[in-house]
Motif scaffolding. Structure first.
Motif, short mmCIF file in Angstrom:
data_model
loop_
_atom_site.label_atom_id
_atom_site.label_comp_id
_atom_site.label_asym_id
_atom_site.label_seq_id
_atom_site.Cartn_x
_atom_site.Cartn_y
_atom_site.Cartn_z
N PRO A 71 8.76 3.00 89.20
CA PRO A 71 9.27 3.95 90.07
C PRO A 71 8.50 4.96 91.20
O PRO A 71 7.36 4.92 90.95
N ASP A 72 9.18 5.25 91.98
CA ASP A 72 8.76 5.76 93.23
C ASP A 72 8.31 7.27 92.78
O ASP A 72 9.10 7.99 92.47
N HIS A 106 14.09 3.40 92.93
CA HIS A 106 14.54 4.64 92.66
C HIS A 106 14.68 4.61 91.23
O HIS A 106 15.33 3.95 90.49
N PRO A 107 14.12 5.64 90.54
CA PRO A 107 14.13 6.01 89.09
C PRO A 107 15.50 6.11 88.40
O PRO A 107 15.57 5.99 87.00
N TYR A 108 16.50 6.40 89.34
CA TYR A 108 17.95 6.85 88.74
C TYR A 108 18.93 5.79 89.27
O TYR A 108 20.04 5.97 89.13
N LYS A 109 18.39 4.74 90.02
CA LYS A 109 19.42 3.65 90.54
C LYS A 109 19.23 2.31 90.01
O LYS A 109 18.23 1.54 90.40
N LYS A 110 19.99 1.80 88.88
CA LYS A 110 19.56 0.48 88.52
C LYS A 110 19.83 -0.66 89.48
O LYS A 110 18.91 -1.68 89.21
N PRO A 132 10.48 -0.51 81.99
CA PRO A 132 11.98 -0.99 82.00
C PRO A 132 12.85 0.47 81.91
O PRO A 132 13.38 0.26 80.55
N LEU A 133 13.15 1.17 82.96
CA LEU A 133 14.20 2.13 82.73
C LEU A 133 15.73 1.69 82.35
O LEU A 133 16.32 2.67 81.82
N PHE A 134 15.89 0.62 82.94
CA PHE A 134 17.27 0.25 82.64
C PHE A 134 17.43 -0.94 81.93
O PHE A 134 16.74 -1.96 82.22
N LYS A 135 18.00 -0.85 80.66
CA LYS A 135 17.79 -1.87 79.45
C LYS A 135 18.34 -3.18 79.67
O LYS A 135 17.65 -4.10 79.68
N GLU A 136 19.84 -3.15 80.14
CA GLU A 136 20.44 -4.50 80.51
C GLU A 136 19.60 -5.25 81.65
O GLU A 136 19.41 -6.42 81.58
N VAL A 196 17.51 18.25 74.19
CA VAL A 196 18.09 18.05 75.53
C VAL A 196 17.47 16.77 76.11
O VAL A 196 16.19 16.80 76.32
N HIS A 197 18.30 16.15 76.91
CA HIS A 197 18.06 15.12 77.75
C HIS A 197 18.25 15.42 79.31
O HIS A 197 19.75 15.73 79.37
N ILE A 198 17.37 15.41 80.01
CA ILE A 198 17.62 15.62 81.68
C ILE A 198 17.58 14.59 82.31
O ILE A 198 16.41 13.58 82.27
N ASP A 199 18.84 13.81 82.96
CA ASP A 199 18.69 12.53 83.70
C ASP A 199 18.26 11.43 82.80
O ASP A 199 17.17 10.70 82.70
N ILE A 200 19.25 11.37 81.66
CA ILE A 200 18.83 10.50 80.58
C ILE A 200 18.50 9.17 80.84
O ILE A 200 19.04 8.38 81.67
N GLU A 201 17.46 8.43 80.19
CA GLU A 201 17.08 7.20 80.11
C GLU A 201 17.06 6.81 78.71
O GLU A 201 16.83 7.33 77.77
#
Length: 346
Positions: A71-72, A106-110, A132-136, A196-201
């Motif tokens: 991630p950036d 981008h850490p929030y864009k798969k 691997p922030l995005f599983k699939e 609490v999860h913020i911007d959940i991964e």
């Protein structure tokens, strides 16, 4: 045999073969008769010959490429130490023919994650190192690496696959258990504790699982709420939703925040309620500031710099020295307080 280092000429003389034959045996190239092969191997065993892979790589101008999909850190500062670990490992091994290339996503864009992963694969690396922030999408990348015979290693986030990829990071359920143990020792009996999860991964759910399992195994009398997720892309909505959560749970005694963004909750929490303990993750500067002020009670340090440094170093030593790469290296889980935090940042 004496201890003097043997040259190819020496080995050839001892085996009664030509220098060319010894060279072909040592470098596993060209044809060698069975008789000559046995003679050379017998001598190599007697003199306890060990090749010098560094010298060989320099002589042959051999380059090894490690592509890092990460991630950036300009978008999420948690990753800055991980980038520092990459740089340090690169500087240590670059003179031996190791090339390290970073591919920032981008850490929030798969979609960006998957696009950058394909760019990295197109570079034909010897190793692809990813978080691997995005599983699939990560599963697809792993399958592609397998098809292309590219080694792959994961850091920070663990994926349970059948391919037994290398993983360097922490035991995430165990880190959740450690957070639970800290609360169990510091809050009053029958306390209500939120997650609490913020911007959940996906990987943070493993922390929640470990957190809950601790209290279940202890038959605890604490009230453990199910994890709730908030997104921070819209600050107004984020604050509104978190305030509503606090009003609904006005008797909350503690909050477990599963990533590096505990600092985002502190000011709102202090406005709405008193004496609510917080445990979060990672030594980003905002968390450190609140830790020193006593507004965050504990931080769990995930060692992101060490994760990337070790990941690259393991493969560099594999290529250069033939050392085995550990299939899994679970790093220590550090509990950071206001009293010891300076030892981690100085």
């Amino acid at each position: 045999m004496n201890n003097k280092k043997k040259t190819i000429k020496d080995i050839a003389k001892l085996a009664g073969v030509s220098k060319g034959t010894v060279d072909r045996v040592l470098h596993k190239r060209g044809k060698v008769s069975k008789d000559a092969l046995e003679k050379v191997e017998k001598v190599l065993k007697e003199i306890e010959y060990h090749p010098n892979p560094i010298a060989r790589n320099l002589k042959e101008n051999k380059l090894y490429k490690i592509c890092v999909l990460i991630p950036d850190d300009k978008i999420d500062a948690f990753w800055t130490p991980a980038h520092e670990g990459i740089y340090e490992a690169q500087q240590e091994f670059v003179m031996f023919g190791l090339v390290v290339e970073k591919y920032l996503y981008h850490p929030y864009k798969k979609e960006d994650f998957y696009e950058k992963s394909n760019q990295a694969l197109d570079a034909s690396p010897d190793v692809l190192l990813i978080t691997p922030l995005f599983k699939e999408e990560s599963y697809k990348i792993i399958d592609t690496c397998k098809e292309k015979n590219i080694r792959i290693a994961l850091f920070n986030n663990y994926l349970n696959t059948l391919n037994k990829e290398v993983f360097i990071g922490q035991n995430l359920p165990q880190s959740g258990k450690i957070a639970a143990d800290l609360f169990d020792k510091t809050v009053l009996p029958n306390s209500k504790i939120g997650i609490v999860h913020i911007d959940i991964e996906p990987h943070v759910l493993l922390k929640e699982c470990g957190f809950k399992s601790y209290f279940k195994e202890k038959n605890s009398n604490h009230i453990i709420l199910d994890g709730i997720s908030f997104t921070s892309d819209n600050q107004v909505n984020f604050e509104k939703q978190f305030r509503e959560y606090l009003v609904t749970n006005s008797d909350l005694s503690a909050l477990f925040v599963t990533n590096s963004k505990a600092h985002m909750l502190v000011d709102i929490l202090n406005e709405v309620t008193e004496n609510c303990a917080i445990i979060g993750y990672d030594l980003v500067h905002q968390n450190i500031d609140f830790l020193k002020q006593g507004k965050i009670d504990f931080l769990i340090h995930q060692r992101p710099k060490e994760q990337t440094y070790l990941s690259i170093s393991y493969f560099a030593e594999f290529f250069l020295f033939g050392k085995d790469v550990p299939l899994k290296n679970l790093l220590p889980i550090d509990i950071v307080t206001s009293e010891n935090v300076d030892y981690y940042i100085n």
